[in-house]
Write a protein that holds these residues in place. Sequence first.
Motif, PDB file in Angstrom:
ATOM      1  N   ASN A  44       0.905  -1.013   0.239  1.00 54.11           N
ATOM      2  CA  ASN A  44       0.067  -0.275   0.290  1.00 54.11           C
ATOM      3  C   ASN A  44       0.984   1.285  -0.646  1.00 54.11           C
ATOM      4  OD1 ASN A  44      -2.291  -0.955   0.047  1.00 54.11           O
ATOM      5  ND2 ASN A  44      -2.175  -1.645   2.467  1.00 54.11           N
ATOM      6  N   ILE A  45       2.134   1.868   0.894  1.00 54.84           N
ATOM      7  CA  ILE A  45       2.386   2.294   0.812  1.00 54.84           C
ATOM      8  C   ILE A  45       3.470   2.758  -0.465  1.00 54.84           C
ATOM      9  CG2 ILE A  45       5.469   3.151   1.921  1.00 54.84           C
ATOM     10  CD1 ILE A  45       4.146   1.747   4.998  1.00 54.84           C
ATOM     11  N   LYS A  47       2.739   1.681  -3.050  1.00 57.06           N
ATOM     12  CA  LYS A  47       1.416   1.858  -4.283  1.00 57.06           C
ATOM     13  C   LYS A  47       1.224   3.971  -3.954  1.00 57.06           C
ATOM     14  CE  LYS A  47      -0.799   0.226  -6.892  1.00 57.06           C
ATOM     15  NZ  LYS A  47      -0.585   0.070  -8.651  1.00 57.06           N
ATOM     16  N   GLU A  48       1.345   4.240  -3.118  1.00 60.03           N
ATOM     17  CA  GLU A  48       0.451   5.364  -2.943  1.00 60.03           C
ATOM     18  C   GLU A  48       2.155   6.489  -2.626  1.00 60.03           C
ATOM     19  OE1 GLU A  48      -1.037   5.019   0.916  1.00 60.03           O
ATOM     20  OE2 GLU A  48      -2.089   4.232   0.896  1.00 60.03           O
ATOM     21  N   ASP A  50       5.324   8.469  -4.200  1.00 65.27           N
ATOM     22  CA  ASP A  50       4.858   9.720  -5.490  1.00 65.27           C
ATOM     23  C   ASP A  50       6.999   9.691  -6.156  1.00 65.27           C
ATOM     24  OD1 ASP A  50       2.738  11.242  -5.282  1.00 65.27           O
ATOM     25  OD2 ASP A  50       3.561  12.079  -3.642  1.00 65.27           O
ATOM     26  N   LYS A  69       5.848   6.172 -12.065  1.00 65.62           N
ATOM     27  CA  LYS A  69       6.596   7.643 -11.221  1.00 65.62           C
ATOM     28  C   LYS A  69       8.186   7.052 -11.474  1.00 65.62           C
ATOM     29  CE  LYS A  69       2.397   6.444  -8.517  1.00 65.62           C
ATOM     30  NZ  LYS A  69       2.232   5.832  -7.300  1.00 65.62           N
ATOM     31  N   LYS A 112       5.727  12.126  -1.163  1.00 64.67           N
ATOM     32  CA  LYS A 112       6.000  10.628  -0.259  1.00 64.67           C
ATOM     33  C   LYS A 112       6.915   9.689  -0.972  1.00 64.67           C
ATOM     34  CE  LYS A 112       0.581   9.698   1.103  1.00 64.67           C
ATOM     35  NZ  LYS A 112      -0.232   9.077   1.207  1.00 64.67           N
TER      36      LYS A 112
END
Length: 259
Positions: A44-45, A47-48, A50, A69, A112
């Motif tokens: 999850n981290i 995927k989120e 930047d 990214k 992030k």
Amino acid sequence: MLKNIKKIMIGSVIATNCLFGNGELSIVSTGTGDLDNMTLKAYNIIKEADIFFTMDGKAEKYASLIGDKPVYKAGHGIFANMDNTKMSKEELEKLKSEAKKVVLDGYKAGKKIVLIENGDPTIYGPQISFLKEFKDLNPKIIPGMSSFNAANAALQTAIIGGIKDMSGVTLTIGSDKNNLISTLAPSKSTIVFFMDREFDKFIEHLNSLYPKDIGIAIVIDAGSKDNEKVIIATLGTIKEKVKEKLPFNHLVYIGDFLK
């Protein structure tokens, strides 16, 4: 007086937030071996996030998670100068400077930022130096499965072995220069060796400290569905079973736990 101190403290916090922004910096483990060994939290981290750092600045293994990214080169323990044997001093300083700029600019912009690490970053993880370098940003570690954990599962046995009142397990470097080995050898408790670079020479060293009938195991590419391999023998017979040069990704176990 107390009110003035509180005002100063609040002003300091505001100034710090203005200086550094509201970004996040995390060292995230994807686990050892296959990507499905990572935790849901790590997934999850990632995927989120930047902005990414990987050891070689590439996203091939993690392409399905990172997408398009930006990915930057983290090097190998650059802020602990572990990369100084692989590049010139000028190259190392340039890589440090570039990494600092990306992290600080991203943090100020509220991005992030994730440094992707294999295995457990706190067990012989080279990127732990990022944690110390950017401590003012309050970075976080997202733990993952170490090669140690995956190799234990591959062995399918309890690794806490040896004499009952001296049971335990020690993780250390596989080297004939490691004085800890001779200290622990008489207990026959479990020792797990990381990163032995000269296998034959290392085995000869172990032969000088242990009886030849003590159990020894090698786990290659722990956590990889296609490449994981386990070799179990005694110290006296292990060379007969290792026919080829071992890949870098292997652990060596020794101790009475194999009996």
